[in-house]
Write a protein that holds these residues in place. Structure first.
Motif, PDB file in Angstrom:
ATOM      1  N   LEU A   1       0.848  -1.066  -0.004  1.00  0.00           N
ATOM      2  CA  LEU A   1       0.041   0.013  -0.131  1.00  0.00           C
ATOM      3  C   LEU A   1       0.947   1.203   0.120  1.00  0.00           C
ATOM      4  O   LEU A   1       0.658   2.251  -0.947  1.00  0.00           O
ATOM      5  CB  LEU A   1      -0.943   0.105   1.227  1.00  0.00           C
ATOM      6  CG  LEU A   1      -1.723  -1.239   1.296  1.00  0.00           C
ATOM      7  CD1 LEU A   1      -2.681  -1.065   2.715  1.00  0.00           C
ATOM      8  CD2 LEU A   1      -2.808  -1.555   0.073  1.00  0.00           C
ATOM      9  N   THR A   2       1.875   1.283   0.925  1.00  0.00           N
ATOM     10  CA  THR A   2       2.835   2.369   1.048  1.00  0.00           C
ATOM     11  C   THR A   2       3.471   2.482  -0.418  1.00  0.00           C
ATOM     12  O   THR A   2       3.766   3.597  -0.780  1.00  0.00           O
ATOM     13  CB  THR A   2       3.813   2.101   2.075  1.00  0.00           C
ATOM     14  OG1 THR A   2       2.930   2.078   3.346  1.00  0.00           O
ATOM     15  CG2 THR A   2       4.726   3.486   2.210  1.00  0.00           C
ATOM     16  N   ALA A   3       4.043   1.634  -0.884  1.00  0.00           N
ATOM     17  CA  ALA A   3       4.995   1.356  -2.122  1.00  0.00           C
ATOM     18  C   ALA A   3       4.079   2.060  -3.364  1.00  0.00           C
ATOM     19  O   ALA A   3       4.661   2.925  -4.320  1.00  0.00           O
ATOM     20  CB  ALA A   3       5.567   0.069  -2.276  1.00  0.00           C
ATOM     21  N   SER A   4       2.784   1.583  -3.564  1.00  0.00           N
ATOM     22  CA  SER A   4       1.945   2.107  -4.430  1.00  0.00           C
ATOM     23  C   SER A   4       1.578   3.539  -4.334  1.00  0.00           C
ATOM     24  O   SER A   4       1.721   4.225  -5.329  1.00  0.00           O
ATOM     25  CB  SER A   4       0.613   1.554  -4.361  1.00  0.00           C
ATOM     26  OG  SER A   4       0.520   0.128  -4.455  1.00  0.00           O
ATOM     27  N   HIS A   5       1.703   4.010  -3.136  1.00  0.00           N
ATOM     28  CA  HIS A   5       1.263   5.538  -2.962  1.00  0.00           C
ATOM     29  C   HIS A   5       2.595   6.234  -3.375  1.00  0.00           C
ATOM     30  O   HIS A   5       2.449   7.285  -4.051  1.00  0.00           O
ATOM     31  CB  HIS A   5       0.980   5.729  -1.281  1.00  0.00           C
ATOM     32  CG  HIS A   5       1.084   7.145  -1.254  1.00  0.00           C
ATOM     33  ND1 HIS A   5       0.239   8.158  -1.542  1.00  0.00           N
ATOM     34  CD2 HIS A   5       1.691   8.097  -0.256  1.00  0.00           C
ATOM     35  CE1 HIS A   5       0.168   9.456  -1.089  1.00  0.00           C
ATOM     36  NE2 HIS A   5       1.053   9.434  -0.152  1.00  0.00           N
ATOM     37  N   LEU A   6       3.786   5.825  -2.939  1.00  0.00           N
ATOM     38  CA  LEU A   6       5.010   6.495  -3.365  1.00  0.00           C
ATOM     39  C   LEU A   6       5.105   6.421  -4.747  1.00  0.00           C
ATOM     40  O   LEU A   6       5.803   7.410  -5.332  1.00  0.00           O
ATOM     41  CB  LEU A   6       5.976   5.899  -2.539  1.00  0.00           C
ATOM     42  CG  LEU A   6       6.250   5.923  -1.167  1.00  0.00           C
ATOM     43  CD1 LEU A   6       7.288   5.104  -0.130  1.00  0.00           C
ATOM     44  CD2 LEU A   6       6.306   7.488  -0.624  1.00  0.00           C
ATOM     45  N   ALA A   7       4.897   5.332  -5.272  1.00  0.00           N
ATOM     46  CA  ALA A   7       5.180   5.071  -6.949  1.00  0.00           C
ATOM     47  C   ALA A   7       4.191   6.051  -7.551  1.00  0.00           C
ATOM     48  O   ALA A   7       4.685   6.481  -8.647  1.00  0.00           O
ATOM     49  CB  ALA A   7       4.855   3.857  -7.238  1.00  0.00           C
ATOM     50  N   GLU A   8       3.086   6.238  -7.066  1.00  0.00           N
ATOM     51  CA  GLU A   8       2.215   7.550  -7.707  1.00  0.00           C
ATOM     52  C   GLU A   8       2.810   8.466  -7.700  1.00  0.00           C
ATOM     53  O   GLU A   8       2.723   9.442  -8.676  1.00  0.00           O
ATOM     54  CB  GLU A   8       0.868   7.475  -6.947  1.00  0.00           C
ATOM     55  CG  GLU A   8      -0.309   8.042  -7.475  1.00  0.00           C
ATOM     56  CD  GLU A   8      -1.237   7.140  -8.552  1.00  0.00           C
ATOM     57  OE1 GLU A   8      -1.579   7.589  -9.590  1.00  0.00           O
ATOM     58  OE2 GLU A   8      -1.089   6.153  -8.098  1.00  0.00           O
ATOM     59  N   GLN A   9       3.238   9.184  -6.548  1.00  0.00           N
ATOM     60  CA  GLN A   9       3.795  10.463  -6.464  1.00  0.00           C
ATOM     61  C   GLN A   9       5.160  10.534  -7.128  1.00  0.00           C
ATOM     62  O   GLN A   9       5.462  11.657  -7.922  1.00  0.00           O
ATOM     63  CB  GLN A   9       4.357  10.669  -5.043  1.00  0.00           C
ATOM     64  CG  GLN A   9       3.536  10.928  -3.976  1.00  0.00           C
ATOM     65  CD  GLN A   9       3.932  10.834  -2.634  1.00  0.00           C
ATOM     66  OE1 GLN A   9       4.680  10.499  -2.037  1.00  0.00           O
ATOM     67  NE2 GLN A   9       2.973  11.677  -1.726  1.00  0.00           N
ATOM     68  N   ALA A  10       6.103   9.337  -7.495  1.00  0.00           N
ATOM     69  CA  ALA A  10       7.292   9.482  -8.228  1.00  0.00           C
ATOM     70  C   ALA A  10       6.709   9.553  -9.582  1.00  0.00           C
ATOM     71  O   ALA A  10       7.302  10.284 -10.591  1.00  0.00           O
ATOM     72  CB  ALA A  10       7.925   8.238  -8.130  1.00  0.00           C
ATOM     73  N   ALA A  11       5.753   9.036 -10.081  1.00  0.00           N
ATOM     74  CA  ALA A  11       5.555   8.822 -11.663  1.00  0.00           C
ATOM     75  C   ALA A  11       4.821  10.248 -11.851  1.00  0.00           C
ATOM     76  O   ALA A  11       5.108  10.727 -13.103  1.00  0.00           O
ATOM     77  CB  ALA A  11       4.413   7.955 -12.007  1.00  0.00           C
ATOM     78  N   GLN A  12       3.948  10.877 -11.056  1.00  0.00           N
ATOM     79  CA  GLN A  12       3.471  12.083 -11.555  1.00  0.00           C
ATOM     80  C   GLN A  12       4.788  13.190 -11.524  1.00  0.00           C
ATOM     81  O   GLN A  12       4.791  14.241 -12.247  1.00  0.00           O
ATOM     82  CB  GLN A  12       2.482  12.577 -10.360  1.00  0.00           C
ATOM     83  CG  GLN A  12       1.157  11.640 -10.483  1.00  0.00           C
ATOM     84  CD  GLN A  12       0.067  12.461  -9.786  1.00  0.00           C
ATOM     85  OE1 GLN A  12       0.008  13.608  -9.553  1.00  0.00           O
ATOM     86  NE2 GLN A  12      -0.718  11.550  -8.972  1.00  0.00           N
ATOM     87  N   TYR A  13       5.719  13.285 -10.693  1.00  0.00           N
ATOM     88  CA  TYR A  13       6.831  14.003 -10.464  1.00  0.00           C
ATOM     89  C   TYR A  13       7.649  13.769 -11.827  1.00  0.00           C
ATOM     90  O   TYR A  13       7.969  14.604 -12.310  1.00  0.00           O
ATOM     91  CB  TYR A  13       7.699  13.603  -9.406  1.00  0.00           C
ATOM     92  CG  TYR A  13       8.956  14.693  -9.233  1.00  0.00           C
ATOM     93  CD1 TYR A  13       8.688  15.641  -8.473  1.00  0.00           C
ATOM     94  CD2 TYR A  13      10.068  14.228 -10.033  1.00  0.00           C
ATOM     95  CE1 TYR A  13       9.978  16.684  -8.495  1.00  0.00           C
ATOM     96  CE2 TYR A  13      11.017  15.056 -10.029  1.00  0.00           C
ATOM     97  CZ  TYR A  13      10.979  16.310  -9.224  1.00  0.00           C
ATOM     98  OH  TYR A  13      12.300  16.991  -9.236  1.00  0.00           O
TER      99      TYR A  13
END
Length: 308
Positions: A276-288
């Motif tokens: 769950l945490t990794a998915s959230h961080l991946a979302e932020q990274a991809a948007q950045y």
């Protein structure tokens, strides 16, 4: 403590990893020609963990749309008798002032629950746009080459040093990525997917999102755990960016899958909420990444954090 439905979702994904399967990388190309990303009733993509969980469930259906029973009814549809729902994840945040804090420090906690959704395939009488029509992939070699050149120009906008070598990696100390020659990959698609994986790593630098340092400072993070977490973020983030850029992954992004799958499976066993945490961080990274190269998704402001 995770509720039963959330725990079941995590257990399913963990089980696939233990069996040697990367469940979010499947051969969608040659299918409907649609996004491949799970969509809400309004066409907005699901985010976070729901992306990857419903991507897996999409394999059972031909439509990318997922709706609640009420949403289906509001659109004039009716769930067919006997159809079973799928659980989607919903994250909520609790913010309270710490009782012992004198400086107003807040205690922020994230809770997860689920809600039932149905794929459009399970629903009758929805507008025709919810039901996909197969599209032929008839691009000419010239069109494919032109798209590759355009994609190359987009990725080159990311401000980082690139060097050519016999392996793929991101060097935090030098802030550079090393990639093998494009000719060494089986397909250009694989070459771009590998580069995106390394670029997602690069988004975590302190002068970018600061993710890498934040992960290292976690009390629960050993060197091995940090490595697994960061690699999982890079894997998931590169898949999101791949779809947004029109290159859904069909092969391996990384060479040594077995070790990655083992480390991710162990991570999820030790820390059930890690996915769950990794998915959230991946979302932020991809948007950045997308914003940095000037390619933010058209509905970027609508990609709300409904899920983890």
């Amino acid at each position: 403590m995770l509720n039963t439905s959330v725990a079941a979702i995590i257990s399913t994904i963990s089980g696939l990893l233990e069996a040697g399967t990367r469940p979010w990388v499947k051969p969608w190309d040659g299918g409907t020609g649609l996004t491949g990303m799970p969509l809400r009733h309004n066409g907005v993509e699901f985010t976070g963990s729901n992306r990857f969980w419903l991507m897996l469930k999409n394999l059972e259906h031909s439509s990318p749309y997922w709706l609640t029973y009420k949403q289906a009814q509001e659109l004039g549809g009716q769930v067919r008798k006997g159809e079973k729902s799928c659980h989607a994840l919903l994250a909520t945040t609790s913010v309270k002032e710490k009782p012992e804090a004198s400086d107003g420090e807040m205690d922020i906690r994230r809770f997860y629950k689920t809600y039932p959704v149905f794929n459009a395939d399970q629903i009758e009488d929805l507008p025709s746009s919810f039901y996909p029509t197969t599209l032929a992939n008839d691009k000419t070699a010239h069109e494919v080459t032109a798209e590759a050149i355009a994609l190359r120009q987009k990725l080159d906008r990311f401000p980082i040093t690139r060097i050519v070598g016999n392996s793929a990696y991101y060097s935090p100390a030098q802030d550079l990525i090393c990639l093998p020659p494009a000719a060494d990959f089986h397909t250009l698609q694989d070459a771009f997917a590998t580069e995106l994986h390394e670029l997602i790593h690069a988004t975590g630098a302190n002068h970018r999102t600061g993710r890498r340092q934040a992960l290292k400072e976690k009390k629960w993070t050993s060197g091995e755990t940090y490595y697994a977490y960061e690699e999982l973020v890079a894997e998931l983030g590169s898949i999101i960016a791949s779809y947004w850029l029109g290159i859904p992954p069909n092969q391996s992004v990384m060479e040594n899958h077995a070790s990655y799958l083992d480390s991710w499976s162990k991570l999820m066993t030790d820390r059930p909420t890690s996915f769950l945490t990794a998915s959230h961080l991946a979302e932020q990274a991809a948007q950045y990444l997308m914003k940095t190269i000037g390619e933010a998704p058209a509905n970027d402001d609508e990609l709300i954090e409904e899920a983890a």
